[in-house]
Structure formats: C-alpha cells, structure tokens
Scaffold this active site. Structure first.
Site, short mmCIF file in Angstrom:
data_model
loop_
_atom_site.label_atom_id
_atom_site.label_comp_id
_atom_site.label_asym_id
_atom_site.label_seq_id
_atom_site.Cartn_x
_atom_site.Cartn_y
_atom_site.Cartn_z
N LYS A 38 -12.47 0.65 -14.27
CA LYS A 38 -12.74 -0.72 -13.79
C LYS A 38 -13.08 -1.64 -14.97
O LYS A 38 -12.59 -2.76 -15.07
CB LYS A 38 -13.91 -0.72 -12.79
CG LYS A 38 -13.60 -0.04 -11.47
CD LYS A 38 -12.66 -0.88 -10.63
CE LYS A 38 -12.32 -0.27 -9.29
NZ LYS A 38 -11.20 -0.94 -8.62
N ARG B 295 -29.00 13.72 -7.32
CA ARG B 295 -27.58 13.94 -7.61
C ARG B 295 -27.34 13.52 -9.07
O ARG B 295 -27.72 12.40 -9.45
CB ARG B 295 -26.74 13.09 -6.65
CG ARG B 295 -25.25 13.26 -6.80
CD ARG B 295 -24.48 12.57 -5.67
NE ARG B 295 -24.67 11.12 -5.64
CZ ARG B 295 -24.08 10.31 -4.77
NH1 ARG B 295 -23.28 10.81 -3.84
NH2 ARG B 295 -24.29 9.01 -4.81
N TYR C 24 -18.53 -5.36 -6.78
CA TYR C 24 -19.14 -5.01 -5.49
C TYR C 24 -20.34 -4.12 -5.68
O TYR C 24 -20.32 -3.20 -6.47
CB TYR C 24 -18.16 -4.24 -4.61
CG TYR C 24 -16.77 -4.80 -4.50
CD1 TYR C 24 -16.54 -6.17 -4.49
CD2 TYR C 24 -15.68 -3.95 -4.39
CE1 TYR C 24 -15.26 -6.67 -4.39
CE2 TYR C 24 -14.39 -4.45 -4.27
CZ TYR C 24 -14.19 -5.81 -4.28
OH TYR C 24 -12.92 -6.30 -4.18
N ASP D 185 0.86 -1.19 0.00
CA ASP D 185 0.00 0.00 0.00
C ASP D 185 0.89 1.23 0.00
O ASP D 185 1.93 1.23 0.65
CB ASP D 185 -0.89 -0.02 1.26
CG ASP D 185 -2.18 0.75 1.07
OD1 ASP D 185 -2.09 1.96 0.78
OD2 ASP D 185 -3.26 0.16 1.21
N ASN E 142 -22.83 -2.06 -2.72
CA ASN E 142 -22.47 -0.93 -1.84
C ASN E 142 -21.96 -1.41 -0.48
O ASN E 142 -22.75 -1.64 0.43
CB ASN E 142 -23.68 -0.01 -1.65
CG ASN E 142 -24.04 0.76 -2.91
OD1 ASN E 142 -24.28 0.16 -3.95
ND2 ASN E 142 -24.06 2.06 -2.83
N ASN F 108 -20.20 9.26 0.13
CA ASN F 108 -21.13 8.13 0.16
C ASN F 108 -22.11 8.24 1.33
O ASN F 108 -21.81 8.85 2.35
CB ASN F 108 -20.37 6.80 0.23
CG ASN F 108 -19.57 6.56 -1.03
OD1 ASN F 108 -18.35 6.48 -0.98
ND2 ASN F 108 -20.23 6.46 -2.15
N SER G 33 -16.54 -3.36 -9.75
CA SER G 33 -17.67 -2.63 -9.15
C SER G 33 -18.94 -2.85 -9.96
O SER G 33 -18.89 -3.03 -11.19
CB SER G 33 -17.32 -1.15 -9.16
OG SER G 33 -18.46 -0.38 -8.87
N TYR H 116 -14.03 6.69 -13.37
CA TYR H 116 -13.76 5.65 -12.38
C TYR H 116 -14.32 4.31 -12.86
O TYR H 116 -13.64 3.28 -12.90
CB TYR H 116 -14.37 6.03 -11.02
CG TYR H 116 -14.55 4.86 -10.10
CD1 TYR H 116 -13.46 4.27 -9.48
CD2 TYR H 116 -15.82 4.30 -9.87
CE1 TYR H 116 -13.63 3.16 -8.65
CE2 TYR H 116 -15.99 3.21 -9.06
CZ TYR H 116 -14.90 2.64 -8.45
OH TYR H 116 -15.07 1.54 -7.65
#
Ligand code: UFG
Length: 333
Positions: free
Chosen positions: A151, A290, A175, A30, A177, A197, A123, A147
């Site tokens: 992916k 949004r 994934y 990381d 949420n 989020n 995702s 983004y």
C-alpha cells in the site's frame, strides 16, 4: 462513468451503492478472486439500477485497454488487491506482484487514455507503530508486513506519477477498521474460512458458527487491557469515497486522507456492543497477544472533515446492528 476495480469486494460493493445513490454511473471490474458475481446483483437490488460489470483482472493490460475503449470512464476508484496481513507475510512475492502490478497497469492505461482522476484504497497500516495517537496524515510512515508495504509503495508511485504530470488528481484514502454492512442486509463482508479480523469473527461466534472468541492480549496499556481500534461503518467509509471524488474534481496533485471515526473502541467494548445488538452471547477467552498487533490505533479525522466535508455518522451500536442483520441473512443463504 466511474470505474471501480474490486467493486464486488467488501468496501468496493458498499462504495458502488453510495456512488450510485449520488448519481454516478458505475462500472465494476473484478476478477472475483475473493468475491462473487452475486454481490453485483445485490448492489443492483439495493440501488434499483443495473450495474455495469466486467470480469477482468486489473493486472491484465489487454483487458484494461479494452475496458477503457468500450466505456467512457472519467474517474477510477482502485480497490482491487490482496488484503490479508498474515497471508502477505507467507506469500510476499505474490502480494507485491499482484498489488503493485495492478496499480501500475491501471495507471498506465489511464495515462494512455487521458483519465487522470484516481482514488486509491490505502490503509492506516501505512503509519509506523510508534506514532502518538491520534494519527494525523503527517504521522511517520512505515510498515511491518508486505501487505502494508505494498500500500505504501503504491502511495509513493502515485506521488511520483503526479509529480511527473500535474494533470493527475489523486486521493489516497487511509482506512481504519471498516466493519458493519449495508442496512438492508443484502451485502456485507463474507470472508471465506475462519475470519482473521475481529468483527466477522465475533459475528460468527454470536451466530453459533464458531464456539468462542480468542481475545488477543489483555495486558495492553488500555483501560480494559484489550486492543483499541477505530472501527468505522462501511457505509460511512463508502460516503467518504463519494466526497473524495467530488474533491478531486477540482484539485490537482496528490492528497492523503484518514477515513476513521476518531474514536477508539476496545475488543471487549466491541464484544459487549455486539451482544447488545444481537441479543446473543459472545463467549470469549483471554489469550496471548497476536504478533505484530499494536495496543491502540485511531484517527485524527480533522483533514477529511475540513477538506472533504465528511464525517462518520454511525456509532459502534449501529455498526453491530447492521453487521448482525447481514450475518443472519448470510446464514440463511
Ligand atoms: N482481535 C482479537 N481476536 C481475533 C481477531 C482480532 O482479539 O480473533 C483483536 C486484535 O488483536 C486487535 C483488534 O481485535 O486488537 C482488531 O483486529 P483486526 O484483525 O480486526 O484488525 P487490525 O487492526 O489488526 O487490522 C486491520 C485490517 C488491516 C489493516 C489494519 C490497519 O485488518 O488490513 O486494520 O489499520 F491493515
């Protein structure tokens, strides 16, 4: 040994706990660009085992080569990447460069070293917005922001890689949420600044750190007019990775899996569940939609149930309980 890139991040750290509990030896790589080394200490505290960790950027080929020559890596879970949807719209080049370069660098080094077992952190955002619900893995693909495209592009790169060499075994985990935290409250999600989020935002409203929630849209075609999502406990998601690792040990090629609960929850249902779990009010105002949001998104989880023998165990109440427990510890510092 399993290399976990981005292992100090939200989903990565919880997956390291689950891997360690399942008996895997874990190595984290990381660069701590959006996490901290304290998270690694938290993983060790929970597991009672010391966790190998190297500060390295996955885009740095030299650092990755050194890591693979020093440690006996036999499989990789690749989480490292930029993940904020809004920021990706503002900084597309940075998102494409970082996310795609890290995947290319990692796969290049893996290929060189003969390590060809990979789990990729994808995702549900790779699915087009106009698919019928629930989404199965064959739903139409397409994104609305850099983004998401990064992916989907990496998914395509991995499919091409597996076509070029049948020695690869790759699981693409999509994934829904992820929310909540480890039940100990020692690790959890800690976005810097004001959270984008819903779940971390609601946690901070309940704690009093933020005054009120803005509910983005109350005129969606849903039972209460607010957006519906498939929230999944991060420890269920973590367990999904352990199962996927088992699956790819005897599989060759590429396979995509949805990791969700299959159940939709609206913004207001989540607010009420959080109030119940925390015993605190979550004041909110109904606001405009949004841009870019869809009304409803939830998974068909049949494929993961059948092939990975995995099913989410926790409900929304437990997700809120564990998220609140973490929020209280986080605030105490
Ligand atoms: N919402 C609010 N107020 C807020 C934040 C969110 O009402 O302050 C609403 C949204 O409109 C949506 C729901 O809460 O209806 C969930 O929003 P999130 O931002 O928590 O999550 P999204 O479903 O928009 O996006 C998430 C991840 C993405 C991922 C996507 C894929 O953040 O990274 O799921 O499924 F791409």
């Amino acid at each position: 040994m399993i290399l976990v890139t981005g292992g100090a991040g939200f989903i990565g750290s919880h997956t390291c706990v689950a891997l360690s509990a399942a008996g895997y030896d874990v190595l984290i790589a990381d660069n701590f660009s959006n996490s901290s080394p304290e998270r690694v200490d938290g993983i060790s505290e929970i597991t009672g085992k010391s966790i190998h960790c190297v500060r390295a950027d996955v885009c740095d080929r030299g650092a990755m080569e050194e890591l693979f020559s020093r440690y006996p890596v036999d499989g990789v879970i690749h989480f490292a990447g930029f993940k904020a949807v809004g920021e990706s719209v503002a900084k597309p080049l940075e998102y494409y460069r970082n996310n795609i370069d890290s995947a290319l660098t990692l796969c290049g080094v893996m290929s060189e070293r003969g390590v060809r077992k990979l789990i990729f952190s994808s995702s549900a955002t790779v699915y087009r917005a106009d698919n019928p619900m629930p989404l199965d893995e064959n739903a139409l693909l397409g994104c609305t922001n850099p983004y998401g495209w990064s992916k989907l592009m990496i998914e395509q790169i991995l499919r091409d890689l597996a076509l070029s060499d049948p020695g690869w075994s790759i699981a693409l985990l999509r994934y829904f949420n992820p929310i909540g935290a480890h039940e100990s409250g020692i690790i959890g999600e800690d976005p810097s600044g004001i959270p984008n989020n819903l779940f971390p935002f609601v946690s901070r409203v309940a704690s009093g750190e933020i005054r009120k929630l803005h509910v983005f849209g109350s005129d969606y075609p849903t039972p209460d007019g607010t957006g519906v999502r498939d929230y999944i406990h991060v420890m269920d998601l973590a367990e999904g990775h352990v199962r996927a690792l088992g699956y790819i040990s005897s599989f060759s090629g590429v396979e995509a899996f949805n990791l969700g609960t299959g159940k939709g929850t609206s913004v207001l249902e989540l607010v009420r569940a959080f109030e119940k779990a925390s015993g605190r009010p979550v004041p909110y105002v109904l606001d405009d939609r949004r841009p870019g949001d869809i009304a409803v998104c939830y998974a068909n989880t049949g494929k993961a149930e059948e092939k990975l023998q995995w099913k989410a165990r926790y409900g929304i109440g437990e997700m809120c309980r564990d998220g609140w427990n973490w929020e209280m510890r986080r605030r105490k510092g």
